[in-house]
Scaffold this active site. Structure first.
Site, PDB file in Angstrom:
ATOM      1  N   ASP A  52       0.826  -1.213   0.000  1.00  0.00           N
ATOM      2  CA  ASP A  52       0.000   0.000   0.000  1.00  0.00           C
ATOM      3  C   ASP A  52       0.861   1.264   0.000  1.00  0.00           C
ATOM      4  O   ASP A  52       0.327   2.376  -0.024  1.00  0.00           O
ATOM      5  CB  ASP A  52      -1.025  -0.017   1.139  1.00  0.00           C
ATOM      6  CG  ASP A  52      -0.399  -0.154   2.510  1.00  0.00           C
ATOM      7  OD1 ASP A  52       0.846  -0.146   2.603  1.00  0.00           O
ATOM      8  OD2 ASP A  52      -1.163  -0.259   3.495  1.00  0.00           O
ATOM      9  N   LYS A 119      -0.546  -9.638   3.213  1.00  0.00           N
ATOM     10  CA  LYS A 119       0.171  -9.048   4.364  1.00  0.00           C
ATOM     11  C   LYS A 119      -0.789  -8.165   5.149  1.00  0.00           C
ATOM     12  O   LYS A 119      -1.514  -7.361   4.552  1.00  0.00           O
ATOM     13  CB  LYS A 119       1.381  -8.248   3.852  1.00  0.00           C
ATOM     14  CG  LYS A 119       2.131  -7.491   4.943  1.00  0.00           C
ATOM     15  CD  LYS A 119       3.529  -7.117   4.503  1.00  0.00           C
ATOM     16  CE  LYS A 119       3.650  -5.865   3.677  1.00  0.00           C
ATOM     17  NZ  LYS A 119       3.189  -4.626   4.314  1.00  0.00           N
ATOM     18  N   GLU A 188       9.292  -3.696  10.496  1.00  0.00           N
ATOM     19  CA  GLU A 188       9.676  -2.381   9.962  1.00  0.00           C
ATOM     20  C   GLU A 188      10.132  -1.456  11.081  1.00  0.00           C
ATOM     21  O   GLU A 188       9.444  -1.306  12.096  1.00  0.00           O
ATOM     22  CB  GLU A 188       8.461  -1.772   9.228  1.00  0.00           C
ATOM     23  CG  GLU A 188       8.740  -0.369   8.696  1.00  0.00           C
ATOM     24  CD  GLU A 188       7.734   0.122   7.675  1.00  0.00           C
ATOM     25  OE1 GLU A 188       6.778  -0.626   7.335  1.00  0.00           O
ATOM     26  OE2 GLU A 188       7.885   1.269   7.215  1.00  0.00           O
TER      27      GLU A 188
HETATM   28  O1  KIV Z   1       3.622  -1.102   1.333  1.00  0.00           O
HETATM   29  C1  KIV Z   1       4.832  -1.272   1.429  1.00  0.00           C
HETATM   30  O2  KIV Z   1       5.609  -0.923   0.546  1.00  0.00           O
HETATM   31  C2  KIV Z   1       5.352  -1.880   2.636  1.00  0.00           C
HETATM   32  C3  KIV Z   1       6.823  -1.672   2.942  1.00  0.00           C
HETATM   33  C4  KIV Z   1       7.102  -1.628   4.362  1.00  0.00           C
HETATM   34  C5  KIV Z   1       7.693  -2.665   2.333  1.00  0.00           C
HETATM   35  O3  KIV Z   1       4.647  -2.497   3.370  1.00  0.00           O
END
Ligand code: KIV
Length: 272
Positions: A52, A119, A188
């Site tokens: 996202d 995710k 993160e």
């Molecule tokens: O959306 C995204 O790019 C992520 C990053 C932390 C890799 O979740």
């Protein structure tokens, strides 16, 4: 423009655990379109994330909150067309997993477009959703540490887990999500020592972004890695295009090789 066909590999959900066991680092990048998906996968990244962060780097918003499931689905479709064998992970965007029904429906939508894993951002409170998804055959990557969908609650994009009690809780919650069936943890923006502790505490692979050099894999937003995103980059960002003479492909190659050798992230990209 010529159409090429790059090497096709067979990367699947089991690849990452085997790599962790073998002590082999894996490299991941975001991609949002056919050409970049083709480029990063043919250079050899193991995971492409349709994340996202597209809300910021593609749509120009100041956070990822406006991104919808339809946006992620559209970009997943584009990426799937260009992918040369990387494992495809899709973000469930803000407020797309608040109930059992919308978690399952939105994940199913992204899987139908080509995602091989979804995710979700959050801690132990996502254990039931993780179990539910896994029961329905949908692999899960848990995203902990700095969770950008909660930027308003966190009060900014800040390093997480500096406080020892919060670090302890993060380790416990990561174990809860592993027990619930998550196959990968993305961590993160946490101090290096915590990144190492969590990586060593879990059997599942941990992908880091700003989590130090000890995680099993690394991920970066492609536009950050190429120095395209305007403004001051985060500490964990490195511009692999600057100083490299091989253009975009060369920068992708340099990133992959630095991740695999352990040269990236260097101390200047890490939080103590
Ligand atoms: O959306 C995204 O790019 C992520 C990053 C932390 C890799 O979740």
């Amino acid at each position: 423009m010529s159409s090429q066909s790059g090497p096709r590999r067979s990367i699947n959900i089991n690849t990452f655990k085997k790599m962790k066991e073998a002590g082999e680092k894996f490299a991941s990048l975001t991609a949002y379109d056919y050409c970049t998906a083709f480029a990063v996968s043919s250079e050899g990244v193991e995971i492409i994330l349709v994340g996202d962060s597209l809300g910021m780097v593609i749509q120009g918003h100041d956070s990822s909150l406006p991104v919808t499931v339809e946006d992620v689905a559209y970009h997943m479709r584009c990426v799937k067309s260009g992918n040369q064998g990387a494992f495809l992970m899709a973000d469930l965007p803000f407020m797309s997993y608040y109930s059992e029904l919308n978690t399952l429906e939105n994940s199913a939508c992204l899987m139908r477009e080509g995602a091989q894993m979804v995710k979700l951002e959050g801690g132990a409170w996502l254990a039931d959703s993780t179990r539910l998804l896994v029961q329905h055959g949908i692999p899960v990557c848990a995203h902990m540490g700095l969770t950008p969908q909660s930027v308003n609650h966190l009060g900014g994009y800040r390093v997480q887990g500096r406080d020892p009690q919060k670090a302890k809780t993060m380790i416990e919650e990561a174990r809860v999500l592993e027990d619930a069936g998550a196959s990968i943890l993305l961590l993160e923006c946490v101090p290096t020592a915590l990144g190492q502790k969590i990586t060593e505490s879990l059997e599942i692979p941990v992908i880091g972004i700003g989590a130090g050099p000890h995680t099993d894999g690394q991920i970066m937003v492609l536009q950050d890695m190429l120095g395209l995103y305007p403004g001051k980059p985060a500490k964990f960002v490195h511009n692999f295009l600057a100083g490299d003479t091989g253009g975009v492909q060369g920068a992708i190659r340099a990133y992959i090789s630095a991740v695999k050798s352990g040269a990236f992230p260097a101390p200047e990209h890490c939080y103590s």
